[in-house]
Design a protein around this motif. Sequence first.
Motif, mmCIF file in Angstrom:
data_model
loop_
_atom_site.group_PDB
_atom_site.id
_atom_site.type_symbol
_atom_site.label_atom_id
_atom_site.label_comp_id
_atom_site.label_asym_id
_atom_site.label_seq_id
_atom_site.Cartn_x
_atom_site.Cartn_y
_atom_site.Cartn_z
ATOM 1 N N SER A 49 110.958 -32.161 -59.936
ATOM 2 C CA SER A 49 112.042 -31.804 -60.852
ATOM 3 C C SER A 49 111.973 -32.538 -62.189
ATOM 4 C CB SER A 49 113.397 -32.073 -60.188
ATOM 5 O OG SER A 49 113.493 -33.425 -59.805
ATOM 6 N N GLN A 50 111.161 -33.580 -62.273
ATOM 7 C CA GLN A 50 111.018 -34.339 -63.518
ATOM 8 C C GLN A 50 109.865 -33.770 -64.347
ATOM 9 O OE1 GLN A 50 113.383 -36.680 -64.209
ATOM 10 N NE2 GLN A 50 114.223 -35.896 -62.282
ATOM 11 N N PRO A 51 109.932 -33.913 -65.678
ATOM 12 C CA PRO A 51 108.892 -33.314 -66.534
ATOM 13 C C PRO A 51 107.467 -33.733 -66.181
ATOM 14 C CG PRO A 51 110.754 -34.005 -67.869
ATOM 15 C CD PRO A 51 111.015 -34.512 -66.477
ATOM 16 N N ASP A 52 107.236 -35.012 -65.883
ATOM 17 C CA ASP A 52 105.870 -35.444 -65.585
ATOM 18 C C ASP A 52 105.367 -34.870 -64.262
ATOM 19 O OD1 ASP A 52 107.705 -37.042 -64.207
ATOM 20 O OD2 ASP A 52 106.424 -38.820 -64.263
ATOM 21 N N SER A 53 106.241 -34.808 -63.250
ATOM 22 C CA SER A 53 105.805 -34.236 -61.973
ATOM 23 C C SER A 53 105.638 -32.717 -62.079
ATOM 24 C CB SER A 53 106.768 -34.613 -60.838
ATOM 25 O OG SER A 53 108.073 -34.163 -61.103
ATOM 26 N N ARG A 54 106.419 -32.075 -62.932
ATOM 27 C CA ARG A 54 106.246 -30.632 -63.167
ATOM 28 C C ARG A 54 104.877 -30.367 -63.784
ATOM 29 N NH1 ARG A 54 110.728 -28.026 -66.600
ATOM 30 N NH2 ARG A 54 111.722 -28.019 -64.559
ATOM 31 N N PHE A 90 118.182 -29.707 -57.899
ATOM 32 C CA PHE A 90 117.771 -28.397 -57.382
ATOM 33 C C PHE A 90 117.317 -27.440 -58.489
ATOM 34 C CE2 PHE A 90 119.517 -29.282 -53.144
ATOM 35 C CZ PHE A 90 118.643 -28.567 -52.342
ATOM 36 N N PRO A 91 118.097 -27.231 -59.555
ATOM 37 C CA PRO A 91 117.655 -26.244 -60.560
ATOM 38 C C PRO A 91 116.289 -26.561 -61.170
ATOM 39 C CG PRO A 91 119.974 -26.739 -60.866
ATOM 40 C CD PRO A 91 119.454 -27.720 -59.847
ATOM 41 N N GLU A 92 116.040 -27.820 -61.482
ATOM 42 C CA GLU A 92 114.748 -28.156 -62.099
ATOM 43 C C GLU A 92 113.606 -28.103 -61.087
ATOM 44 O OE1 GLU A 92 114.137 -28.213 -65.364
ATOM 45 O OE2 GLU A 92 116.240 -27.620 -65.443
ATOM 46 N N ALA A 93 113.888 -28.434 -59.832
ATOM 47 C CA ALA A 93 112.861 -28.288 -58.792
ATOM 48 C C ALA A 93 112.503 -26.813 -58.628
ATOM 49 C CB ALA A 93 113.353 -28.872 -57.473
ATOM 50 N N ILE A 94 113.505 -25.962 -58.604
ATOM 51 C CA ILE A 94 113.273 -24.518 -58.499
ATOM 52 C C ILE A 94 112.458 -24.028 -59.697
ATOM 53 C CG2 ILE A 94 114.422 -22.261 -58.558
ATOM 54 C CD1 ILE A 94 116.768 -23.697 -56.992
ATOM 55 N N ARG A 95 112.855 -24.449 -60.895
ATOM 56 C CA ARG A 95 112.152 -24.044 -62.115
ATOM 57 C C ARG A 95 110.680 -24.489 -62.089
ATOM 58 N NH1 ARG A 95 114.967 -22.848 -66.289
ATOM 59 N NH2 ARG A 95 116.574 -24.411 -65.887
ATOM 60 N N SER A 96 110.436 -25.730 -61.675
ATOM 61 C CA SER A 96 109.061 -26.253 -61.642
ATOM 62 C C SER A 96 108.159 -25.389 -60.770
ATOM 63 C CB SER A 96 109.054 -27.694 -61.113
ATOM 64 O OG SER A 96 109.670 -28.562 -62.031
ATOM 65 N N HIS A 97 108.642 -25.020 -59.611
ATOM 66 C CA HIS A 97 107.808 -24.246 -58.697
ATOM 67 C C HIS A 97 107.660 -22.795 -59.142
ATOM 68 C CE1 HIS A 97 108.540 -27.866 -56.360
ATOM 69 N NE2 HIS A 97 107.380 -27.587 -55.814
ATOM 70 N N ARG A 98 108.679 -22.253 -59.769
ATOM 71 C CA ARG A 98 108.533 -20.909 -60.349
ATOM 72 C C ARG A 98 107.453 -20.926 -61.420
ATOM 73 N NH1 ARG A 98 114.698 -18.716 -61.439
ATOM 74 N NH2 ARG A 98 115.307 -18.479 -59.237
ATOM 75 N N LEU A 99 107.470 -21.941 -62.268
ATOM 76 C CA LEU A 99 106.475 -22.038 -63.336
ATOM 77 C C LEU A 99 105.075 -22.222 -62.769
ATOM 78 C CD1 LEU A 99 108.461 -24.262 -65.868
ATOM 79 C CD2 LEU A 99 107.821 -21.845 -66.164
ATOM 80 N N ALA A 100 104.947 -23.016 -61.704
ATOM 81 C CA ALA A 100 103.634 -23.209 -61.082
ATOM 82 C C ALA A 100 103.126 -21.900 -60.478
ATOM 83 C CB ALA A 100 103.712 -24.299 -60.012
ATOM 84 N N ALA A 101 103.984 -21.176 -59.786
ATOM 85 C CA ALA A 101 103.573 -19.899 -59.189
ATOM 86 C C ALA A 101 103.180 -18.899 -60.274
ATOM 87 C CB ALA A 101 104.691 -19.339 -58.319
ATOM 88 N N GLU A 102 103.947 -18.883 -61.358
ATOM 89 C CA GLU A 102 103.638 -17.982 -62.473
ATOM 90 C C GLU A 102 102.307 -18.352 -63.127
ATOM 91 O OE1 GLU A 102 105.571 -17.669 -66.779
ATOM 92 O OE2 GLU A 102 106.951 -17.039 -65.190
ATOM 93 N N ALA A 103 102.082 -19.647 -63.340
ATOM 94 C CA ALA A 103 100.839 -20.103 -63.984
ATOM 95 C C ALA A 103 99.614 -19.752 -63.149
ATOM 96 C CB ALA A 103 100.900 -21.612 -64.219
ATOM 97 N N LEU A 104 99.802 -19.688 -61.856
ATOM 98 C CA LEU A 104 98.698 -19.463 -60.924
ATOM 99 C C LEU A 104 98.642 -18.023 -60.423
ATOM 100 C CD1 LEU A 104 96.505 -21.027 -59.380
ATOM 101 C CD2 LEU A 104 98.241 -21.661 -57.717
ATOM 102 N N ASP A 105 99.639 -17.217 -60.784
ATOM 103 C CA ASP A 105 99.800 -15.876 -60.218
ATOM 104 C C ASP A 105 99.760 -15.960 -58.690
ATOM 105 O OD1 ASP A 105 100.229 -13.129 -60.136
ATOM 106 O OD2 ASP A 105 98.077 -12.682 -60.188
ATOM 107 N N ALA A 106 100.570 -16.873 -58.173
ATOM 108 C CA ALA A 106 100.625 -17.148 -56.738
ATOM 109 C C ALA A 106 101.873 -16.541 -56.125
ATOM 110 C CB ALA A 106 100.627 -18.667 -56.509
ATOM 111 N N VAL A 107 101.862 -16.423 -54.813
ATOM 112 C CA VAL A 107 103.069 -16.082 -54.071
ATOM 113 C C VAL A 107 103.989 -17.298 -54.158
ATOM 114 C CG1 VAL A 107 103.998 -15.591 -51.772
ATOM 115 C CG2 VAL A 107 101.809 -14.585 -52.482
ATOM 116 N N LEU A 108 105.254 -17.072 -54.416
ATOM 117 C CA LEU A 108 106.221 -18.162 -54.432
ATOM 118 C C LEU A 108 107.013 -18.132 -53.137
ATOM 119 C CD1 LEU A 108 107.757 -20.489 -55.839
ATOM 120 C CD2 LEU A 108 109.267 -18.737 -56.811
ATOM 121 N N ALA A 109 107.045 -19.260 -52.445
ATOM 122 C CA ALA A 109 107.911 -19.435 -51.278
ATOM 123 C C ALA A 109 109.073 -20.305 -51.745
ATOM 124 C CB ALA A 109 107.157 -20.085 -50.130
#
Length: 195
Positions: A49-54, A90-109
Amino acid sequence: LARAMGRDVVVDAVTANDYSLEDHWKDGRAQKRLAERWDFVVLQQGPSSQPDSRTLLIDYARRFGAPIRAAGARPVIFSAWPAANRVQDFPEAIRSHRLAAEALDAVLAPVAEAWLRALSANRRLRLYADGLHASSTGSDLAVLVLWFAIFPAGPQEFDDAYLERLSRALALERASRDLLVDAATRAVDEPMPLN
């Protein structure tokens, strides 16, 4: 769950305590396992959820993406929930993983989003075992999210019999089943807006 739902699934894991994707990348064991020809490879690190871990989540998810796809598999980003004393994350954790899935064109769980939805519906729901790790109910919710993200059910399939098989496989109580299934399916199918 897979057997109960009529799927032939082989599951294995490469894990280590407190490892991020960067740690797994540097360790190298996960990349070696890709040669075993998986259909899906689930990538998971903490809530990020933090910028560096994102930034690290997105960077190392991308690094894993090429060897995962070269091995014929599809990457899946598992969105981890924050600690019980960090619900504001929660909101930033959700955002981080959405961005990772989008960057990778991955399935998001979207497990973190399902947890947030379930906790918002019932604040007394016991998803945490110890303030960080999942309870049995929290694990069931995570499994449901993974199931619906990887094996989506069509409207004809998603009937009472389907829900009953899910319930029996996970030994879900009727009282919590509807809440957990609703949180999981809505997180997968109807992502919540983030401010």
